[in-house]
Design a protein around this motif. Structure first.
Motif, short mmCIF file in Angstrom:
data_model
loop_
_atom_site.label_atom_id
_atom_site.label_comp_id
_atom_site.label_asym_id
_atom_site.label_seq_id
_atom_site.Cartn_x
_atom_site.Cartn_y
_atom_site.Cartn_z
N ARG A 126 0.86 -1.19 0.00
CA ARG A 126 0.00 0.00 0.00
C ARG A 126 0.89 1.23 0.00
O ARG A 126 1.83 1.34 0.79
CB ARG A 126 -0.89 -0.02 1.24
CG ARG A 126 -2.01 0.98 1.23
CD ARG A 126 -2.98 0.68 2.37
NE ARG A 126 -2.40 0.85 3.68
CZ ARG A 126 -2.75 0.13 4.76
NH1 ARG A 126 -3.66 -0.82 4.66
NH2 ARG A 126 -2.18 0.36 5.92
N TYR B 232 -4.66 1.17 -4.35
CA TYR B 232 -3.70 0.96 -3.28
C TYR B 232 -2.82 2.18 -3.03
O TYR B 232 -1.82 2.08 -2.32
CB TYR B 232 -2.87 -0.29 -3.58
CG TYR B 232 -3.72 -1.55 -3.53
CD1 TYR B 232 -4.02 -2.15 -2.32
CD2 TYR B 232 -4.27 -2.08 -4.69
CE1 TYR B 232 -4.83 -3.28 -2.26
CE2 TYR B 232 -5.08 -3.21 -4.65
CZ TYR B 232 -5.36 -3.81 -3.44
OH TYR B 232 -6.17 -4.91 -3.37
N GLN C 117 -3.03 5.74 -1.23
CA GLN C 117 -3.93 6.42 -0.29
C GLN C 117 -4.44 7.75 -0.82
O GLN C 117 -5.53 8.18 -0.46
CB GLN C 117 -3.21 6.61 1.06
CG GLN C 117 -3.02 5.31 1.81
CD GLN C 117 -2.48 5.50 3.21
OE1 GLN C 117 -1.78 6.47 3.49
NE2 GLN C 117 -2.79 4.57 4.10
N ARG D 200 -7.85 7.55 -2.17
CA ARG D 200 -8.89 7.03 -1.28
C ARG D 200 -9.38 8.11 -0.29
O ARG D 200 -9.89 7.80 0.78
CB ARG D 200 -8.34 5.83 -0.50
CG ARG D 200 -7.84 4.70 -1.39
CD ARG D 200 -7.01 3.68 -0.61
NE ARG D 200 -7.77 2.98 0.41
CZ ARG D 200 -8.51 1.90 0.20
NH1 ARG D 200 -8.62 1.40 -1.02
NH2 ARG D 200 -9.16 1.32 1.19
N ASP E 42 -7.69 1.90 6.26
CA ASP E 42 -7.30 0.97 5.21
C ASP E 42 -7.13 -0.45 5.73
O ASP E 42 -7.49 -1.42 5.05
CB ASP E 42 -6.01 1.43 4.54
CG ASP E 42 -6.23 2.58 3.58
OD1 ASP E 42 -7.39 2.77 3.16
OD2 ASP E 42 -5.27 3.29 3.24
#
Length: 494
Positions: A19, A60, A62, A65, A182
């Motif tokens: 990640r 993946y 961040q 997201r 996450d």
């Protein structure tokens, strides 16, 4: 940490996720992700899901997201476990300094915690920038922290900042919020990370509790140190994988070295909470020697989190050299491994001897076998056997010193005799047995002492004081090159 995550996932038939935590724009480094992926590929540490290997929980990165993190921040705001803070950077700095002067451990005076809902709504509507803070004064009850490496750890909130920031003014999350969200959303069961994050464990558990989420298992690993005991950093020492790649270390040896550097004695897992900082139960099994040869399958089979050391470990370069030598030996014991090593060393040989007709993969394979037990690093071939790729330098001080201790006529007679008998060998006869037989007979009849005989022969053929058995060197040099070198050395007059 990538190595430990990989081993743990493979040992337990799990999935390892890569990640990218890129929510701090000030620390962005162009090409960093590609560098990480290349390093993992070199090491053979293949992740299951992540950049380039999208899985069920993509994306993946961040930074892609952000809406998800904001939704969780809103949940914390709605439940009263978080609040908006509108304080300017200058005021926050002044507050920290004032609290420090008063002897307080607090880092914030919670001024914005007491704003009314109407005040908050008005300021948000007016476009005032704000951050979201965790409300430490309204935390739910939860179990005490337990770490898979350190056991029961002290619930030390005092070491944390007051009401830690979860969402910044740019609406990007801090590591604390993003990692918790996450890990939950991606179904993470085990988080393996560096010991520097151990003080943050209580905060992360608070977030899980405030969001009513089940936390994963945590394992924190002590940091690695330089040989002098200083903390490793990118500015000091080889801490980037690219450095090991450039120096020609075998990935299997580097992984072996790193894994055992953190391997300690195995302990029983603690069964009851305690108030001290760390507890690790009863000793069950001692640690493996830090220079034990272990393949990746060996490392995976023997990996045990309870056997991790509880102290920071120094990386000893001498141990890497030792292990690399053993991994090289295992590699060239197979034809495929030998070819792989020769291909790897080819560019280094060409760099050292750009005009040499012997800088080929097949010839380098023979040189590697010749140097059996002498190579610590495949890139050392030019250093250990330059005479296999070019004519030896007989002008060096050591060779000159050997020659000057011998009568020139005796030396010439010896070389002529060896050359005469060697020249009679056919192509089919050329090899170790025949050459060994000739040298034994020549050594017995020579006027020179046996030790001087071999010294002169080695220096005239290689220009070096030591190396592989001289008959093996002659066999690989071949008849033509050997005869060309077995000529009397012409001493220059003073």
């Amino acid at each position: 940490m990538a190595l430990y995550n990989y081993m743990y996932a493979r040992k337990h038939a799990g999935k390892w996720i890569l990640r990218v935590e890129d929510t701090d724009a000030t620390r962005y480094v162009p090409g960093a992700v590609d560098g990480i992926r290349s390093a993992l590929e070199w090491a053979g540490l293949n992740y299951d899901h992540g950049p380039g290997k999208d899985g069920p929980h993509a994306p993946y990165f961040q930074s892609q997201r952000l809406d998800l993190y904001r939704s969780y921040a809103n949940k914390l705001l709605d439940s009263g476990h978080a609040y908006r803070c509108f304080c300017s950077a200058d005021r926050l700095q002044e507050t920290r300094e004032k609290l420090a002067r008063s002897g307080s451990n607090s880092t914030y005076d919670k001024r914005c915690l007491h704003l009314t809902e109407e005040d908050v709504a008005r300021r948000v509507k007016a476009g005032e920038k704000s951050i979201v803070r965790l409300n430490n004064s309204n935390l739910p009850n939860r179990p005490a922290p337990v770490d898979l490496v350190f056991g029961n750890v002290r619930d030390a909130h005092a070491s944390l900042s007051t009401d830690p920031i979860l969402l910044k003014t740019d609406l990007f999350p801090t590591y604390h919020l993003a990692s918790v969200v996450d890990d939950h959303e991606m179904g993470i069961t085990h988080v393996l990370r560096g010991e520097e994050w151990l003080p943050s464990l209580p905060l992360h558990l608070d977030l899980y509790a405030a969001l009513r989420l089940t936390p994963p298992n945590f394992a924190h690993f002590p940091i690695l140190l330089n040989p002098d005991g200083s903390k490793m950093s990118k500015r000091n020492g080889d801490v980037q994988v690219i450095d090991y790649i450039r120096r020609g270390w075998e990935p299997s040896a580097v992984l072996n070295w790193l894994a055992l550097a953190g391997w300690g004695a195995r302990h029983e897992s603690p069964t009851s909470p305690i108030s001290t900082s760390h507890s690790h139960g009863k000793l069950v099994q001692g640690a493996p020697d830090s220079t034990t040869y272990m393949s990746m399958s060996d490392l995976i089979d023997n990996f045990d989190i309870t056997a991790m050391t509880h102290r920071s470990s120094s990386l000893d370069p001498a141990k890497l050299e030792f292990l690399n030598k053993h991994h090289l030996t295992r590699l060239w014991s197979s034809e495929a491994g030998l070819t792989e090593l020769a291909e790897k060393g080819l560019w280094k040989v060409k760099e050292a001897f750009p005009e040499s007709e012997y800088a080929t993969v097949n010839y380098i394979k023979d040189v590697i076998v010749l140097l059996d037990g002498r190579l610590t690093n495949i890139f050392d071939i030019p250093k250990h056997a330059p005479y296999m790729f070019q004519e030896p330098d007989l002008s060096n001080q050591q060779t000159q010193s050997v020659f000057k201790k011998v009568d020139p006529k005796e030396m010439a007679a010896m070389l002529d005799s060896v050359k005469e008998h060697v020249a009679k060998l056919s192509v089919d006869e050329w090899g170790r047995p025949s050459l060994l037989d000739i040298l034994k007979k020549e050594q017995e009849k020579a006027i020179l002492a046996p030790k001087s005989f071999m010294k002169i022969l080695r220096h005239i053929l290689t220009g070096m004081k030591d190396g592989p058995a001289i008959v093996d060197t002659m066999a690989l040099l071949g008849k033509e090159r050997t005869l060309e070198r077995l000529k009397p050395y012409k001493f220059e007059s003073a």
